[in-house]
Write a protein that holds these residues in place. Structure first.
Motif, PDB file in Angstrom:
ATOM      1  N   THR A  33      -4.232   8.456  -6.847  1.00 27.31           N
ATOM      2  CA  THR A  33      -4.357   7.360  -7.810  1.00 27.31           C
ATOM      3  C   THR A  33      -5.432   7.701  -8.850  1.00 27.31           C
ATOM      4  OG1 THR A  33      -5.786   6.256  -6.207  1.00 27.31           O
ATOM      5  CG2 THR A  33      -3.479   5.528  -6.310  1.00 27.31           C
ATOM      6  N   SER A  56     -11.701  -0.153  -7.764  1.00 27.13           N
ATOM      7  CA  SER A  56     -11.427  -1.221  -6.774  1.00 27.13           C
ATOM      8  C   SER A  56     -12.375  -1.131  -5.583  1.00 27.13           C
ATOM      9  CB  SER A  56      -9.974  -1.138  -6.284  1.00 27.13           C
ATOM     10  OG  SER A  56      -9.823  -0.132  -5.285  1.00 27.13           O
ATOM     11  N   HIS A 108       0.023   1.584  -7.912  1.00 26.58           N
ATOM     12  CA  HIS A 108       0.339   2.933  -7.403  1.00 26.58           C
ATOM     13  C   HIS A 108       1.354   3.629  -8.301  1.00 26.58           C
ATOM     14  CE1 HIS A 108      -0.780   1.341  -3.179  1.00 26.58           C
ATOM     15  NE2 HIS A 108      -1.831   1.827  -3.808  1.00 26.58           N
ATOM     16  N   HIS A 117      -7.901   2.461  -8.865  1.00 30.23           N
ATOM     17  CA  HIS A 117      -8.293   2.478  -7.457  1.00 30.23           C
ATOM     18  C   HIS A 117      -9.763   2.859  -7.285  1.00 30.23           C
ATOM     19  CE1 HIS A 117      -4.252   1.591  -6.201  1.00 30.23           C
ATOM     20  NE2 HIS A 117      -4.666   1.550  -4.954  1.00 30.23           N
ATOM     21  N   CYS A 128      -7.563  -4.107  -7.493  1.00 27.85           N
ATOM     22  CA  CYS A 128      -6.841  -3.130  -8.321  1.00 27.85           C
ATOM     23  C   CYS A 128      -6.257  -3.824  -9.551  1.00 27.85           C
ATOM     24  CB  CYS A 128      -5.708  -2.478  -7.522  1.00 27.85           C
ATOM     25  SG  CYS A 128      -6.290  -1.367  -6.234  1.00 27.85           S
ATOM     26  N   THR A 162       0.797  -1.231   0.000  1.00 27.57           N
ATOM     27  CA  THR A 162       0.000   0.000   0.000  1.00 27.57           C
ATOM     28  C   THR A 162       0.830   1.282   0.000  1.00 27.57           C
ATOM     29  OG1 THR A 162      -0.148   0.255   2.392  1.00 27.57           O
ATOM     30  CG2 THR A 162      -1.774  -1.182   1.356  1.00 27.57           C
ATOM     31  N   ASP A 211      -0.674  -4.275  -6.161  1.00 26.95           N
ATOM     32  CA  ASP A 211      -1.217  -2.993  -5.691  1.00 26.95           C
ATOM     33  C   ASP A 211      -0.120  -1.927  -5.790  1.00 26.95           C
ATOM     34  OD1 ASP A 211      -2.875  -1.096  -4.428  1.00 26.95           O
ATOM     35  OD2 ASP A 211      -2.294  -1.737  -2.414  1.00 26.95           O
ATOM     36  N   HIS A 217      -7.912  -5.908  -1.569  1.00 20.74           N
ATOM     37  CA  HIS A 217      -7.647  -4.608  -2.192  1.00 20.74           C
ATOM     38  C   HIS A 217      -6.725  -4.741  -3.415  1.00 20.74           C
ATOM     39  CE1 HIS A 217      -6.852  -0.382  -2.720  1.00 20.74           C
ATOM     40  NE2 HIS A 217      -5.558  -0.645  -2.643  1.00 20.74           N
TER      41      HIS A 217
END
Ligand code: NAD
Length: 373
Positions: free
Chosen positions: A257, A264, A196, A261, A279, A140, A192, A275
């Motif tokens: 993002t 998601s 990002h 996202h 994504c 994350t 994820d 999560h």
């Protein structure tokens, strides 16, 4: 190149194998409140971090669930206030770290998270409590962002909240904490982090400093994710993945993002996907879409990552995901054709979707979702 950009990232980062057990010197105050999830409490990690804090009074909250609810935030905040916490530590994946951000604020701000988030009418006034985030997933980047994502059970929606008080004082990066990550979590959280990086890169608000960070993060992930997935205790691969998710976090902390996202959120709250999985499943489709408005930049990215075209990059991502057991079609997570209009409309309600380098409306989002059904 953009005509104007800024960059502000006030988090002090300490990267060292074992740093999570050597933090006493960083902590101001006597009373420490450690927030983690049931797995990290039961496997002894939370207590071993707490026990290493010599001379501190440590208390624990360990009921954080994935996609944490506002109710969990309030429960943790009540205990942190009662303990008179001088320092809140978020130890875990994004779920624990995000809760720690809000709890650290609520120690010195009255009321519930609902007062400040998602239609709340109060403003956070300041934060007297120190905030330390220690990631145990490589995904994350929450340890270096001013974002917290909470699920509003009253409205049945998950939404991010951005606040400058959410920047942690310290991000303690200890790769050894990620050795216990199961392959499936390594895969989904790693993808994820890739999202990002790429969402910061193609973002309408992209920042040149972050483009460079994103390129590095994407390369590190593609070079190491399979190794971390196959060899959970490979020190080099784990260190590289945690570094990549940190760098990707710094990057998107500046830009936010985009559509990946935004879409998601309903895929996690309504279809139960993790999560990272929620994504990753739309990533290849957004890569293909991004060629429209960001063709040159995306061709440069594909070439930098070693692919002949953007389409080749999209196909390589699909193959990588399938190799790691991640879904590449929405139907694999239970989505049906009749769900697409609703998913599109929930995704379109998240402001970040407008940062996607493509026209995002009901028709275009529906078409994108249909292409991966
Ligand atoms: P998570 O924190 O929900 O954890 C997922 C699972 O992994 C849990 O069961 C947990 O027990 C387990 N786990 C964590 N560390 C482990 C370890 N070392 N070994 C074994 N198991 C471990 O997952 P996440 O993907 O890290 O976080 C997702 C949340 O973060 C979502 O709510 C998402 O919206 C949010 N998020 C926040 C930001 C931000 O900037 N604040 C950015 C992206 C995502």
């Amino acid at each position: 190149m953009r005509e104007k950009f800024g960059y502000w990232m006030p988090v002090h980062i300490c990267y060292e194998e074992g740093i999570s057990k050597k933090m006493t010197r960083f902590i101001k105050g006597e009373r420490v409140f450690v927030i983690s999830d049931p797995f990290l409490y039961e496997n002894g990690l939370a207590e071993s971090v707490g026990n290493s804090l010599e001379g501190k009074q440590v208390s624990y909250f360990s009921h954080i669930e994935p996609n944490p609810s506002c109710e969990s935030v309030d429960e943790a905040a009540a205990l942190a206030r009662e303990a008179g916490a001088d320092c809140v530590i978020g130890l875990g994946g994004g779920s624990s770290m995000d809760v720690a951000k809000m709890v650290a604020c609520l120690v010195s701000n009255e009321g519930s998270v609902y007062d400040y988030y998602s239609g709340g009418t109060k403003e956070l006034k300041g934060r007297d409590t120190m905030l330390i985030c220690i990631p145990t997933t490589a995904g994350t980047g929450s340890e270096v962002t001013n974002v917290g994502v909470f699920t509003n059970r009253k409205k049945g929606v998950k939404m991010p909240m951005v606040h400058d008080l959410f920047w942690p004082d310290y991000a303690m990066i200890d790769p050894s904490l990620t050795y216990t990550l199961p392959p499936a979590v390594t895969a989904s959280t790693g993808m994820d982090a890739f999202c990002h990086a790429i969402e910061a890169y193609w973002n309408k608000e992209s920042v040149p400093v972050c483009d460079m960070l994103s390129l590095g993060a994407m390369k590190l992930i593609l070079e190491n994710i399979k190794r971390a997935y196959e060899e959970p205790k490979d020190q080099m691969a784990r260190g590289a993945m945690l570094t990549a998710s940190l760098i990707a976090g710094i990057s998107f902390s500046q830009t936010r993002t985009t559509g990946i996202h935004a879409l998601s959120f309903p895929l996690t709250t309504e279809f139960g996907a993790s999560h990272g999985t929620a994504c990753a499943v739309t990533l290849p489709a957004f890569v293909r879409l991004s060629q429209g408005q960001e063709g040159e930049k995306m061709r440069a990215l594909a070439a930098y990552l070693g692919y002949g075209s953007v389409e080749e990059l999209a196909q390589a991502l699909e193959e990588l995901m399938a190799d790691m057991g991640l879904p590449t079609r929405l139907s694999q997570i239970g989505v049906k054709k009749e769900d697409l209009a609703h998913i599109a409309s929930v995704g379109l309600s998240a402001a970040i979707i407008n940062l996607t380098p493509a026209e995002m409306n009901e028709k275009s989002v529906h078409a994108l979702l249909e292409s991966i059904l």
